[in-house]
Motif scaffolding. Structure first.
Motif, PDB file in Angstrom:
ATOM      1  N   LYS A  19       0.833  -1.200   0.000  1.00 53.68           N
ATOM      2  CA  LYS A  19       0.000   0.000   0.000  1.00 53.68           C
ATOM      3  C   LYS A  19       0.869   1.252   0.000  1.00 53.68           C
ATOM      4  N   VAL A  20       0.397   2.286  -0.715  1.00 53.27           N
ATOM      5  CA  VAL A  20       1.056   3.590  -0.751  1.00 53.27           C
ATOM      6  C   VAL A  20      -0.016   4.662  -0.605  1.00 53.27           C
ATOM      7  N   ARG A  21       0.400   5.834  -0.175  1.00 55.37           N
ATOM      8  CA  ARG A  21      -0.531   6.955  -0.038  1.00 55.37           C
ATOM      9  C   ARG A  21      -0.328   7.899  -1.225  1.00 55.37           C
ATOM     10  N   VAL A  22      -1.413   8.186  -1.922  1.00 56.21           N
ATOM     11  CA  VAL A  22      -1.383   9.095  -3.075  1.00 56.21           C
ATOM     12  C   VAL A  22      -2.034  10.411  -2.668  1.00 56.21           C
ATOM     13  N   MET A  23      -1.309  11.519  -2.899  1.00 55.19           N
ATOM     14  CA  MET A  23      -1.796  12.846  -2.523  1.00 55.19           C
ATOM     15  C   MET A  23      -1.820  13.750  -3.748  1.00 55.19           C
ATOM     16  N   ILE A  24      -2.882  14.548  -3.866  1.00 58.91           N
ATOM     17  CA  ILE A  24      -3.026  15.504  -4.969  1.00 58.91           C
ATOM     18  C   ILE A  24      -3.152  16.903  -4.364  1.00 58.91           C
ATOM     19  N   THR A  25      -2.104  17.684  -4.493  1.00 59.55           N
ATOM     20  CA  THR A  25      -2.096  19.015  -3.865  1.00 59.55           C
ATOM     21  C   THR A  25      -3.052  19.982  -4.541  1.00 59.55           C
ATOM     22  N   SER A  26      -3.336  19.772  -5.823  1.00 59.11           N
ATOM     23  CA  SER A  26      -4.231  20.693  -6.539  1.00 59.11           C
ATOM     24  C   SER A  26      -5.678  20.544  -6.097  1.00 59.11           C
ATOM     25  N   ALA A  27      -5.989  19.459  -5.387  1.00 61.08           N
ATOM     26  CA  ALA A  27      -7.352  19.230  -4.908  1.00 61.08           C
ATOM     27  C   ALA A  27      -7.397  19.290  -3.381  1.00 61.08           C
ATOM     28  N   SER A  28      -6.585  20.162  -2.801  1.00 66.83           N
ATOM     29  CA  SER A  28      -6.530  20.270  -1.345  1.00 66.83           C
ATOM     30  C   SER A  28      -7.792  20.955  -0.810  1.00 66.83           C
ATOM     31  N   GLN A  29      -8.027  20.804   0.483  1.00 65.89           N
ATOM     32  CA  GLN A  29      -9.196  21.413   1.123  1.00 65.89           C
ATOM     33  C   GLN A  29      -8.805  21.993   2.474  1.00 65.89           C
ATOM     34  N   PHE A  30      -9.569  22.978   2.910  1.00 63.53           N
ATOM     35  CA  PHE A  30      -9.303  23.616   4.197  1.00 63.53           C
ATOM     36  C   PHE A  30      -9.873  22.774   5.336  1.00 63.53           C
ATOM     37  N   THR A  31      -9.110  22.661   6.416  1.00 61.73           N
ATOM     38  CA  THR A  31      -9.533  21.949   7.628  1.00 61.73           C
ATOM     39  C   THR A  31      -9.143  22.802   8.835  1.00 61.73           C
ATOM     40  N   PRO A  32      -9.616  22.452  10.000  1.00 60.20           N
ATOM     41  CA  PRO A  32      -9.248  23.215  11.199  1.00 60.20           C
ATOM     42  C   PRO A  32      -7.744  23.269  11.442  1.00 60.20           C
ATOM     43  N   VAL A  33      -7.000  22.300  10.917  1.00 57.68           N
ATOM     44  CA  VAL A  33      -5.541  22.285  11.128  1.00 57.68           C
ATOM     45  C   VAL A  33      -4.791  22.847   9.924  1.00 57.68           C
ATOM     46  N   GLY A  34      -5.521  23.382   8.951  1.00 59.27           N
ATOM     47  CA  GLY A  34      -4.872  23.961   7.788  1.00 59.27           C
ATOM     48  C   GLY A  34      -5.304  23.311   6.496  1.00 59.27           C
ATOM     49  N   ARG A  35      -4.620  23.655   5.437  1.00 60.85           N
ATOM     50  CA  ARG A  35      -4.949  23.127   4.104  1.00 60.85           C
ATOM     51  C   ARG A  35      -4.324  21.744   3.944  1.00 60.85           C
ATOM     52  N   ILE A  36      -5.134  20.753   3.609  1.00 60.38           N
ATOM     53  CA  ILE A  36      -4.665  19.379   3.465  1.00 60.38           C
ATOM     54  C   ILE A  36      -4.960  18.892   2.050  1.00 60.38           C
ATOM     55  N   PRO A  37      -3.975  18.282   1.390  1.00 59.78           N
ATOM     56  CA  PRO A  37      -4.222  17.773   0.029  1.00 59.78           C
ATOM     57  C   PRO A  37      -5.151  16.577   0.039  1.00 59.78           C
ATOM     58  N   SER A  38      -5.863  16.411  -1.061  1.00 62.13           N
ATOM     59  CA  SER A  38      -6.708  15.232  -1.217  1.00 62.13           C
ATOM     60  C   SER A  38      -5.816  13.998  -1.260  1.00 62.13           C
TER      61      SER A  38
END
Length: 398
Positions: free
Chosen positions: A158-177
């Motif tokens: 298993k690997v974690r795939v992150m897309i920074t262009s589809a990030s969203q705001f959360t209480p702890v800051g902007r997190i990528p999808s």
């Protein structure tokens, strides 16, 4: 056999007298120089064509050659775009830059969302797993051998795939999808593409990119000749679509290959040019030696044009013979270069790999004809110099 008089005399001068060893040596060296130059140029161009063709097949045959994007109101028309001249087929696709993380390393690349049922060139390069495992909702990933090595993962990990262009705001800051994916397969094209392209299911990538359901997938075009994409780009843009193609990913690589091939052709062409200057030197010596004979020929009625033709025939014969011999020798060397290197136990690429060779008949003809034309041009000055001889002055002390 009957020959026109200028041709007969020119060929007679080409043989030279038995005592004129130096003149014949210079003439032979001119022929040898043109032969070596033409042979080298044809061989090098054939090998460069082979490398270019291999890159074209392994890289441009795998990466998306062209992608057409539309909108919810103006989706790419498969029927129209799929029947354009030069388009072999189409397939839905979405693509984005992504970061992939394993327990021990992190990397980045281009994530392509594809339909496992559509035509996908990467299938022929699979060494583990299969593209067919990329079913909707499975969140499985196919990566290249280099990416697998860098991340130290294999099939089933298993690997974690992150897309920074589809990030969203959360209480702890902007997190990528982001989402965990399972490695479903590994491909190997033996190029740097293995460290850049990753494949997942079209629907899974769309969800990860947070695309609206009304947003249509992009359309991937498979083209007959990747170098002709500028023509298709104009057509697609005239229809109101957005266009991207392989030049954004690999344009610099093929520009570098093209420039290197042109520079090699220029450098080896200088060898032919030097040999042409040898023809000039040899002809000038002959003209100086044959002044009295030229004067006699003029007194007997030979015209200015015929005198020029005599020395053109003599000089051009070296060029024609050298160009033809070089063309034949270069073609044979290019076609058998791997066998010759194997005979001498040589390997330029190492590991027993053979050189890719693609002999272009049009290039062979162009090089041979070019060498002949250059040889003809080299004979003009000495020939005109010979025709300007004045009989009275040349025979004054005879």
């Amino acid at each position: 056999m009957f020959h026109p008089l200028p041709v007969f005399i020119g060929l007679r001068y080409l043989k030279g007298r038995s005592g004129d060893k130096f003149g014949r040596f210079v003439s032979y060296m001119s022929t040898a120089g043109i032969t070596i130059g033409v042979m080298s140029l044809i061989t090098v161009l054939s090998v460069m064509n082979g490398f270019e063709g291999q890159l074209k097949h392994r890289i441009l045959g795998v990466i998306p050659q062209a992608i057409v994007s539309g909108s919810a109101e103006h989706a790419p028309d498969v029927n129209t775009l799929g029947h354009l001249d030069g388009v072999e087929g189409t397939a839905p696709i979405v693509s984005t830059d992504a970061i992939v993380q394993s327990p021990v390393a992190i990397g980045a690349g281009k994530l392509l969302g594809i339909s496992p049922d559509s035509h996908e060139p990467i299938k022929q390069y699979m060494v583990r797993g299969a593209i067919s495992q990329l079913t909707p909702g499975s969140y499985k990933l196919v990566i290249g051998r280099k990416t697998a090595s860098d991340l130290d993962v294999s099939e089933g990990d298993k690997v974690r795939v992150m897309i920074t262009s589809a990030s969203q705001f959360t209480p702890v800051g902007r997190i990528p999808s982001q989402r965990n994916f399972t490695i479903a397969g590994i491909y190997d094209t033996a190029t740097d593409v293995d460290g850049q392209l990753m494949y997942a299911n079209l629907n899974d990538v769309s969800r990860l990119m947070r695309l609206p359901r009304s947003q249509p997938a992009d359309l991937r075009l498979f083209v007959t000749e990747p170098f002709d994409v500028p023509k298709l780009e104009k057509v697609a843009e005239s229809m109101g679509y957005e266009w991207s193609d392989w030049r954004a990913l690999r344009g610099e690589l093929f520009q570098a290959v093209k420039m290197e091939k042109n520079m090699m052709a220029l450098m080896l062409g200088l060898i032919i040019l030097v040999a042409a200057f040898n023809i000039i030197s040899a002809l000038i010596m002959v003209v100086m030696e044959k002044q009295s004979e030229v004067a006699i020929l003029k007194t007997q009625g030979m015209t200015h044009r015929s005198i020029v033709l005599v020395f053109v025939v003599q000089g051009a014969s070296s060029g024609v013979i050298g160009a033809v011999l070089g063309g034949v020798a270069g073609s044979l060397l290019a076609l058998n270069i791997n066998e010759i290197m194997q005979f001498f136990n040589l390997s330029l690429l190492g590991g027993g790999l053979s050189l890719p060779v693609s002999l272009g008949i049009d290039q062979v003809v162009t090089v041979v004809v070019g060498a002949i034309v250059l040889s003809l041009l080299a004979t003009l000055f000495p020939s005109l110099k010979a025709a300007s001889v004045r009989p009275a002055e040349a025979l004054r002390y005879e």
